[in-house]
Design an enzyme around this catalytic site. Structure first.
Site, PDB file in Angstrom:
ATOM      1  N   GLU A 140      60.193  -8.089 -20.188  1.00 38.77           N
ATOM      2  CA  GLU A 140      61.039  -7.847 -19.008  1.00 38.77           C
ATOM      3  C   GLU A 140      61.536  -9.120 -18.361  1.00 38.77           C
ATOM      4  OE1 GLU A 140      58.263  -6.220 -19.744  1.00 38.77           O
ATOM      5  OE2 GLU A 140      59.147  -4.254 -20.119  1.00 38.77           O
ATOM      6  N   HIS A 177      53.143   4.658 -13.748  1.00 41.84           N
ATOM      7  CA  HIS A 177      54.505   5.017 -14.151  1.00 41.84           C
ATOM      8  C   HIS A 177      55.237   5.892 -13.132  1.00 41.84           C
ATOM      9  CE1 HIS A 177      53.166   3.599 -18.061  1.00 41.84           C
ATOM     10  NE2 HIS A 177      54.395   3.692 -18.505  1.00 41.84           N
TER      11      HIS A 177
END
Ligand SMILES: Cc1ncc(C[n+]2csc(CCOP(=O)(O)OP(=O)(O)O)c2C)c(N)n1
Ligand SMILES: Cc1ncc(C[n+]2csc(CCOP(=O)(O)OP(=O)(O)O)c2C)c(N)n1
Ligand SMILES: [Mg+2]
Ligand SMILES: [Mg+2]
Lengths: 324, 394, 324, 394
Positions: free
Chosen positions: A60, A129
């Site tokens: 990322e 998540h």
């Protein structure tokens, strides 16, 4: 006007802007040959090729850094975060680089990039998540933060975000990807920082964005049956915040409820509450009330998850409380 | 319908857009054999000598006025490492890009920036190259491809890959240089960036300036492998060491690296062995190393070394070198004078240069926010000052 | 009672706890042989050796990860961030690991660690090095966040943080390291989540912590000369927030000003304002007012930096506004 | 004076503290020569066969009931990779630690956990090993050193280094196993963790389960170097590949790695070559690979392979293996039954297991916060269920 899902709306926005401007490109995990983890980028790699639709390793910080570097030299990257939970790993790149170099260079640098992806709770994907981390971006000067609730808003705002010269954090909601709505056929954009009154009413003002805007509209329907008329204001862009329509509404209804999917402390909703109590002090008949996720991580079990995400019932209850 | 501001140029003036062509195929051919740099002629050698000396004297003066309290915050000096910036910049093209960390005075001077706005920046004046808002760690000169100083160790390495990605997208033959230190090499960003640069064949030259210490921590105490360039192998990237105290060697190694980037679109990872003479920053007494160690390195001084080269080649006589030195010192005087005579930034500077004014913003929503209200429609090219006229015949 | 600096107080706290419990160890950049970038860890490596005072490479994610892993298996690490600006690189480790594993494991895991270091503006270190990012930690369930303003608080709270079994984010302020204050000679701790009234008054309540608590006390002195008596409440721990003393004070003074060094949006101050307007609605004679850094990055030039950091004058002005 | 809760045990029951002794010196001696694992006897071979089959059948059933809607969220199956978890766990000591990612069913079963609370966890029941709050990605069994599943790719790799650091501090000879995938290897965390593990000689065995894909991205499209174990060289760490479809080979390689960790305090980086038969998760149709490719790998099936070994050695007859299979299937039936008969977590579970109740908190401040109010003074050991009695004579 076509009835399409938010998924299609986002896909159209990217396709149209990539056609329109050769400097626009897309980068992220599985955005290409996999057609997107949530299929938002369906078909784009076939149309624009591997270089303008770049599949990346799971890295990322690199995804964000590549977008920032390309933007600084004149490109218009769209960096997809598979989900915004993982954007924490790119937060330094966004906060200390994308948002600050223009300032530190005395205006020499600009960063016309968009970072987008799903945010918020999905279905039973548990604590790591299911986070709503928009407050982390809304806290930062130099950024624009968008959280659309409808396909039309999603398309118009994403197109504006791609054309804009500032770094834009565009946070979608996975649960809304299949929600359908009318979207104009012609090319259009919606200005960044423009809130919309999604429902008019005179008893109470509900401020809510993204998925919570839908829950608030459902709550408003329930309350309407009991003769309580809610005005639902959707900021759509949480930074910069288009405050005037919120204040106008509260000055009319004299009551305010802020609904937020995120944790309650140090959040966007807390800031809106702070602004409303100050700007509408003499108009408020009751304190500003808030509906949030509980101040705990998201549990996996569906029976607990249902209790976690702010439901219309909870909003109804809170509206009655603020009117009591 | 929201009130629209004057429409903005959609492209930065400082970074002209190029048409996108499909990126050229990467030569899968054999690794190119070393060509080295073109021989160093008199004029260029003298220019580089003067430039290295300029960095040295500029920073010595900065150190001095820092002690006098005229500069604040962190001040990281490049003294001892001048051959690296000057050697590399002497090979870069005008349209190439580079980016580095906070020890950034040398890069900017070597790229040919007027030193006066740099001294003004150190003193926080409105005429500073970053309008007094960046300071020592944040020199940028974007019209010259200088994306300058990052205060976050390793934070800019992935960004360099992004500049290389843009070059591939455009199909141009520019290249990118990314400078970082031996300490930065242990940050995750280094790993993520080198992997994608090699995976995608990006024209980026990664330069680790191994000056033996990251702050007070020696390379041995920070990296499990101390021959830092060998980490390039983990990414299938061409990697090699380079003597950073000899500008001629620096030029030879980097000439090849740039050719590899421009022609083969391949990145290179170069470990430049060097040494910082001063402490990490002004607050560092450098107790972690011995006087002898510092002296040992100073015997290899890159400026003295190029001086010897100039004399050997009869490119200059001792008094020419002295003349250059006094000329440089004069110029540095002028920098301090320029800075001290410059105005402090007015309060409104605080709110400028945060956002770009564009037609995509609902202006009504932000009209009371000074940061938006004072934002400008497009990038400002920094004020250009009349060039300093050298009194030395090159 | 000895008069010592906050630097000494912090150093004593760590030394005493490391002596007291062999499971306590320290890890971070330059904490050992360099004696700490800000000399907070002076002398510790000499006393406890290289393994209990661990110098690390520049790798914040590893520093945080090593602390978390060691804590999970029964150690009590203290991870120093050279400054909290760099903690962004470790935020995922803190938020998704230190703060969540106990929950996701149904209570099997505990994370008795402290992450500490300087936060906030120093002197002219510019935009990337002058941030007050406490809101990022205060937002997160599972964490405790401490921001002390005096040497006594620093020592007592750090000792409690080290002994506590929850992950504690301990944010110091570089500008306060040399500030002296009285500290008890005997072994003592201060409970986490206990706010303190640092000055009593009846006209207005000022809520401020860390460096801003000092600026507020200076403002209170100035205002006292004009007959305005401020009550200054220092939460000391911003999560969990000890609200009762704040509410009690506001109910007495009917006016509230919140002073924060951080940016205004989605911040701790915004949350306190939200809480006060709700819990003290009927007692407030004026809206809750706030003093913050401007919503921009920190500029380098000293003339601008001075305008940036909330000064006592600004607090005085705001108090007068809220009383007007 | 704040109200004090009942004082907490300062140490977790599940992780007994050890006295700190100065860490033992690391043998700088020559790399140890390969010893391999002790030969696999009948009982152990049968146990491992049953265990691998248990993982296979357990997950096949999970897949089935997921489709029936009895499991939600992500479900990542380990099918095809069983030999790795079973081979490694068969060598671990009771006091060793391990940690992995979200594909974690295999690790927990191989470590010998009762499968019923695991099925209950998948179904989000109160009897789940994580009390229904973790789900498939978050199996933990701390009393057995199982720090289980991380949903953040790469996020746990630095944490494994921390467990190794604790071991060095205590001077014990435990070791740590850290499992991660070929996709995780490109995250910065991998780089930071391996560097410190090697720099500080931490007893950690890093295992990259190279199953050829990270979601839909093949190793070639993600890593500039595809022989992943070679990245260990960048950290001066012993690194080697391993056939992950043969439990005997797995045991040989890891027996050496654990000896290196326990005796030499040195980390090892092992690339285990394997394959996941199913899609990345239930939502993945796996269009990125061919039927032929999957079949090619299934021919190397690790369970069938151990079956052949058992028959060759006359450790078992075909019908013994069938008996084991039906026995395992019976046990899996029991798991589903157990889970379905288990209660859903009551609402208050949502607020539990966030904080530890300690005497250092000002109780008055948090008494109205359900997360604090329902916090407990110390760690809870998960409820233990009567062991399943096998009908097969080992
Ligand atoms: C992410 C991050 N961590 C830590 C620091 C503090 N810091 C600034 S410079 C430095 C040392 C860097 O050393 P090196 O990379 O070798 O560069 P050099 O100073 O030698 O040029 C450190 C630890 C920082 N600025 N950013
Ligand atoms: C930081 C982060 N980025 C992205 C994801 C989304 N994601 C989950 S699993 C996965 C693939 C991981 O592949 P690999 O490491 O090879 O493990 P495998 O699934 O093959 O076992 C991705 C991209 C994530 N969970 N965390
Ligand atoms: Mg260095
Ligand atoms: Mg994989």
């Amino acid at each position: 006007m076509a009835m399409i899902t938010m998924r299609e709306a986002l896909n159209q926005a990217m396709r149209e802007e990539m056609k329109r401007d050769p400097n626009v490109f897309l980068i992220g995990e599985e955005v290409g040959h996999y057609q997107g983890a949530y299929k938002i980028t369906q078909g784009l790699v076939q149309e624009f090729g591997d270089w303008r639709v770049r599949d990346t390793p799971i890295a990322e910080e690199a995804i964000a850094g590549v977008a920032v570097g390309a933007a600084w030299v004149g490109m218009r990257p769209i960096a997809e975060m598979m989900t915004f939970n993982f954007a924490l790993l790119a937060l330094d790149t966004v906060l200390n680089h994308a948002a600050k170099y223009r300032y530190m260079s005395g205006g020499q640098i600009r960063c016309p990039m968009v970072m987008r992806g799903p945010s918020g709770a999905a279905a039973q994907v548990a604590a790591q998540h299911s986070q709503s981390l928009e407050s982390y971006f809304a806290h930062v000067p130099g950024l624009i933060v968008v959280m659309p609730s409808t396909p039309k808003d999603a398309k118009g705002l994403l197109k504006a975000a791609i054309r804009d010269d500032n770094p834009v954090i565009f946070m979608e909601n996975e649960v809304l990807y299949n929600v359908k709505g009318e979207v104009p056929d012609e090319d259009f954009t919606i200005p960044l920082g423009l809130s919309e009154v999604k429902r008019t009413g005179h008893h109470v003002t509900i401020v809510a964005w993204s998925r919570m805007c839908h829950h608030s509209l459902l709550a408003a329907d329930i309350l309407a049956k009991e003769g309580i008329e809610c005005e639902v204001v959707d900021p759509r862009t949480i930074r910069p915040l288009d405050e005037a329509p919120i204040f106008d509404s509260v000055r009319k209804t004299n009551h305010c409820v802020i609904v937020e999917e995120a944790w309650p402390q140090a959040s966007v909703g807390a800031y809106i509450s702070d602004r409303v109590q100050r700007e509408c002090f003499d108009y408020l008949d009751a304190p500003v009330m808030r509906v949030n996720a509980p101040d705990v991580p998201m549990p996996y079990s569906k029976v607990l998850e249902k209790l976690y995400v702010p439901q219309p019932e909870k909003i109804v209850e809170t509206v009655k409380q603020v009117l009591a | 319908m929201p009130k629209k501001p004057t429409p903005a140029k959609t492209r930065s003036r400082s970074v002209p857009a190029r048409p996108i062509s499909a990126p050229p195929k990467t030569s899968a051919g054999p690794a190119r054999k070393s060509q080295g740099a073109p021989p160093l002629g008199r004029a260029e050698a003298l220019r580089l000598y003067r430039q290295m000396l300029m960095i040295r004297r500029f920073e010595e003066r900065a150190q001095q006025i820092y002690v006098e309290g005229k500069i604040g915050g962190f001040l990281h000096l490049y003294i001892g490492q001048e051959a690296i910036a000057c050697g590399i910049m002497s090979l870069l093209r005008g349209d190439d890009y580079f980016i580095g960390a906070y020890r950034d005075h040398g890069y900017t001077l070597a790229r040919g920036a007027d030193p006066r706005p740099l001294m003004a920046e150190l003193m926080g004046r409105s005429t500073g190259i970053s309008r007094g808002k960046g300071g020592s760690m944040h020199f940028y000169d974007v019209p010259n491809g200088n994306f300058g100083g990052d205060g976050i160790v390793g934070g800019h390495i992935t960004i360099a890959a992004g500049m290389g990605y843009a070059i591939r997208l455009r199909g141009s033959d520019q290249c990118v240089v990314c400078f970082f230190g031996d300490g930065a090499i242990n940050e995750g960003a280094f790993h993520e960036a080198l992997n994608v640069a090699s995976l995608w064949d990006l024209p980026v030259v990664f330069v680790v300036e191994n000056n033996m210490y990251g702050m007070g921590t020696s390379v041995e105490r920070a990296s499990a492998v101390t021959s830092l360039h060998e980490r390039g192998a983990a990414y299938g990237m061409t990697h090699l060491p380079c003597d950073g105290m000899d500008i001629l060697k620096v030029r030879d190694i980097f000439a090849d690296a740039f050719a590899r980037a421009r022609k083969d679109k391949k990145p290179t990872f170069v470990e430049v062995i060097t040494y910082r003479y001063r402490g990490h920053s002004m607050s560092d007494p450098a107790k972690y190393r011995s006087k002898e160690e510092v002296e040992k390195w100073q015997e290899k001084d890159p400026i003295a070394r190029l001086g010897v080269f100039l004399l050997d080649r009869k490119f200059a006589r001792p008094k020419d070198l002295e003349a250059i030195d006094s000329d440089v010192s004069l110029e540095v005087d002028g920098c301090v004078k320029f800075a001290e005579e410059s105005a402090w930034p007015p309060p409104e500077y605080m709110y400028e240069d945060i956002y770009v004014k564009t037609p995509h913003i609902n202006w009504r929503a932000v009209e009371n926010d000074p940061a938006w209200e004072r934002s400008l429609p497009d990038d400002r090219i920094p004020v250009v000052y009349p060039p300093h006229v050298s009194t030395v015949k090159g």
